[in-house]
Design a protein around this motif. Structure first.
Motif, mmCIF file in Angstrom:
data_model
loop_
_atom_site.group_PDB
_atom_site.id
_atom_site.type_symbol
_atom_site.label_atom_id
_atom_site.label_comp_id
_atom_site.label_asym_id
_atom_site.label_seq_id
_atom_site.Cartn_x
_atom_site.Cartn_y
_atom_site.Cartn_z
ATOM 1 N N THR A 26 0.795 -1.224 0.000
ATOM 2 C CA THR A 26 0.000 0.000 0.000
ATOM 3 C C THR A 26 0.832 1.282 0.000
ATOM 4 O O THR A 26 0.269 2.360 -0.157
ATOM 5 N N PHE A 27 2.145 1.185 0.170
ATOM 6 C CA PHE A 27 2.993 2.374 0.190
ATOM 7 C C PHE A 27 4.041 2.285 -0.912
ATOM 8 O O PHE A 27 4.583 1.211 -1.172
ATOM 9 N N GLU A 28 4.331 3.403 -1.539
ATOM 10 C CA GLU A 28 5.262 3.420 -2.666
ATOM 11 C C GLU A 28 6.640 2.883 -2.274
ATOM 12 O O GLU A 28 7.214 2.072 -2.993
ATOM 13 N N LYS A 29 7.185 3.319 -1.138
ATOM 14 C CA LYS A 29 8.514 2.841 -0.733
ATOM 15 C C LYS A 29 8.502 1.343 -0.452
ATOM 16 O O LYS A 29 9.470 0.649 -0.736
ATOM 17 N N SER A 30 7.409 0.850 0.082
ATOM 18 C CA SER A 30 7.275 -0.583 0.320
ATOM 19 C C SER A 30 7.263 -1.335 -1.018
ATOM 20 O O SER A 30 7.873 -2.397 -1.157
ATOM 21 N N TYR A 31 6.583 -0.771 -1.988
ATOM 22 C CA TYR A 31 6.545 -1.350 -3.327
ATOM 23 C C TYR A 31 7.949 -1.397 -3.927
ATOM 24 O O TYR A 31 8.392 -2.442 -4.415
ATOM 25 N N PHE A 32 8.668 -0.300 -3.864
ATOM 26 C CA PHE A 32 10.023 -0.257 -4.417
ATOM 27 C C PHE A 32 10.937 -1.278 -3.726
ATOM 28 O O PHE A 32 11.705 -1.981 -4.379
ATOM 29 N N ALA A 33 10.846 -1.349 -2.409
ATOM 30 C CA ALA A 33 11.692 -2.280 -1.652
ATOM 31 C C ALA A 33 11.387 -3.730 -2.031
ATOM 32 O O ALA A 33 12.296 -4.550 -2.168
ATOM 33 N N ARG A 34 10.128 -4.045 -2.214
ATOM 34 C CA ARG A 34 9.752 -5.417 -2.568
ATOM 35 C C ARG A 34 10.127 -5.768 -4.009
ATOM 36 O O ARG A 34 10.528 -6.896 -4.289
ATOM 37 N N LEU A 35 10.017 -4.801 -4.909
ATOM 38 C CA LEU A 35 10.511 -5.047 -6.273
ATOM 39 C C LEU A 35 11.999 -5.375 -6.231
ATOM 40 O O LEU A 35 12.452 -6.343 -6.856
ATOM 41 N N SER A 36 12.751 -4.585 -5.504
ATOM 42 C CA SER A 36 14.183 -4.821 -5.389
ATOM 43 C C SER A 36 14.456 -6.188 -4.766
ATOM 44 O O SER A 36 15.310 -6.937 -5.241
ATOM 45 N N TYR A 37 13.723 -6.505 -3.711
ATOM 46 C CA TYR A 37 13.913 -7.789 -3.029
ATOM 47 C C TYR A 37 13.717 -8.960 -3.997
ATOM 48 O O TYR A 37 14.534 -9.878 -4.047
ATOM 49 N N VAL A 38 12.646 -8.927 -4.752
ATOM 50 C CA VAL A 38 12.371 -10.035 -5.678
ATOM 51 C C VAL A 38 13.417 -10.079 -6.790
ATOM 52 O O VAL A 38 13.943 -11.145 -7.108
ATOM 53 N N HIS A 39 13.753 -8.916 -7.354
ATOM 54 C CA HIS A 39 14.772 -8.889 -8.408
ATOM 55 C C HIS A 39 16.102 -9.438 -7.907
ATOM 56 O O HIS A 39 16.823 -10.110 -8.650
ATOM 57 N N GLN A 40 16.455 -9.154 -6.673
ATOM 58 C CA GLN A 40 17.758 -9.526 -6.119
ATOM 59 C C GLN A 40 17.758 -10.883 -5.410
ATOM 60 O O GLN A 40 18.767 -11.276 -4.832
ATOM 61 N N ASN A 41 16.662 -11.597 -5.437
ATOM 62 C CA ASN A 41 16.544 -12.807 -4.627
ATOM 63 C C ASN A 41 17.541 -13.899 -5.001
ATOM 64 O O ASN A 41 17.990 -14.656 -4.139
ATOM 65 N N ALA A 42 17.910 -14.001 -6.259
ATOM 66 C CA ALA A 42 18.908 -15.011 -6.646
ATOM 67 C C ALA A 42 20.265 -14.702 -6.022
ATOM 68 O O ALA A 42 21.034 -15.628 -5.719
ATOM 69 N N ILE A 43 20.568 -13.432 -5.802
ATOM 70 C CA ILE A 43 21.791 -13.053 -5.088
ATOM 71 C C ILE A 43 21.671 -13.465 -3.628
ATOM 72 O O ILE A 43 22.601 -14.039 -3.048
ATOM 73 N N HIS A 44 20.511 -13.190 -3.028
ATOM 74 C CA HIS A 44 20.237 -13.576 -1.630
ATOM 75 C C HIS A 44 20.512 -15.064 -1.416
ATOM 76 O O HIS A 44 21.042 -15.462 -0.386
ATOM 77 N N HIS A 45 20.164 -15.889 -2.397
ATOM 78 C CA HIS A 45 20.353 -17.336 -2.286
ATOM 79 C C HIS A 45 21.726 -17.794 -2.765
ATOM 80 O O HIS A 45 21.996 -19.000 -2.797
ATOM 81 N N GLY A 46 22.592 -16.862 -3.144
ATOM 82 C CA GLY A 46 23.953 -17.200 -3.528
ATOM 83 C C GLY A 46 24.075 -17.867 -4.886
ATOM 84 O O GLY A 46 25.071 -18.536 -5.165
ATOM 85 N N LEU A 47 23.104 -17.670 -5.754
ATOM 86 C CA LEU A 47 23.119 -18.335 -7.058
ATOM 87 C C LEU A 47 23.884 -17.551 -8.119
ATOM 88 O O LEU A 47 24.407 -18.150 -9.061
ATOM 89 N N VAL A 48 23.906 -16.247 -8.005
ATOM 90 C CA VAL A 48 24.593 -15.374 -8.957
ATOM 91 C C VAL A 48 25.144 -14.168 -8.195
ATOM 92 O O VAL A 48 24.705 -13.873 -7.087
ATOM 93 N N SER A 49 26.074 -13.479 -8.817
ATOM 94 C CA SER A 49 26.560 -12.238 -8.190
ATOM 95 C C SER A 49 25.852 -11.019 -8.770
ATOM 96 O O SER A 49 25.813 -9.971 -8.137
ATOM 97 N N LEU A 50 25.293 -11.145 -9.973
ATOM 98 C CA LEU A 50 24.478 -10.094 -10.579
ATOM 99 C C LEU A 50 23.093 -10.670 -10.855
ATOM 100 O O LEU A 50 22.969 -11.697 -11.541
ATOM 101 N N ALA A 51 22.076 -10.023 -10.361
ATOM 102 C CA ALA A 51 20.717 -10.542 -10.490
ATOM 103 C C ALA A 51 20.321 -10.787 -11.937
ATOM 104 O O ALA A 51 19.636 -11.767 -12.242
#
Length: 186
Positions: free
Chosen positions: A114-139
């Protein structure tokens, strides 16, 4: 109304933007090969399109997935989209493994954004998730997520804004372990 404490609550009566996470039953790595990940990713994209949900970010893995999507007011519910996706993918994986009655998916968790900053943070989180799991160094190098697509198609200002969010403070169920060598050869 009191929430039932043993399963995720799905308050999906309103059109809006949602982040969704779903995991396989007992976190089993059923989508552990490139063709299976292709199938899961394609199924997610096609099912969302069929139901008029606009995917904004997605990432699929051998035992879970995440996505952020916008529902127009007249689109079928998120529950309908998830049920169809899980039914389609479970039938195919069980057909491939010759296990017709095996339970494939466990539950899914959704949150309305419901908040723009929350939306931006979640987009980033999903885009970067393969890095979070150690699968790649660049999403953008993980083929089963939206990072490369977003980098190609987003305007520069939006891309920089999303990239400025780390996603570290985002509370998303993501206690899944994925091994970098698990996906196997093409």
């Amino acid at each position: 109304m009191r929430d039932w404490p043993h399963s995720p609550v799905h308050r999906i009566s309103e059109a809006g933007t949602y982040i969704v996470t779903a995991g396989t039953y007992q976190k089993v790595h059923l989508f552990r090969s490139r063709p299976r990940l292709d199938f899961l990713c394609d199924s997610l994209l096609n099912t969302a399109e069929k139901h008029s949900w606009k995917l904004q970010a997605w990432a699929v893995f051998p035992n879970h997935y995440h996505f952020v999507a916008i529902s127009p007011g007249d689109a079928p519910s998120l529950r309908t989209l998830i049920q169809e996706l899980h039914s389609l993918t479970a039938r195919e994986i069980n057909r491939l493994d010759r296990t017709p009655s095996r339970k494939v998916w466990f539950e899914y968790w959704d949150s309305r954004i419901t908040f723009e900053k929350s939306y931006f943070a979640r987009l980033s989180y999903v885009h970067q998730n393969a890095i979070h799991h150690g699968l790649v160094s660049l999403a953008r190098d993980y083929p089963w997520c939206s990072a490369a697509w977003f980098e190609r198609t987003a305007n520069t200002g939006l891309y920089r804004t999303i990239a400025s969010f780390t996603g570290k403070g985002v509370k998303v169920r993501d206690d899944y372990v994925v091994e970098p060598d698990e996906i196997g050869p093409a």
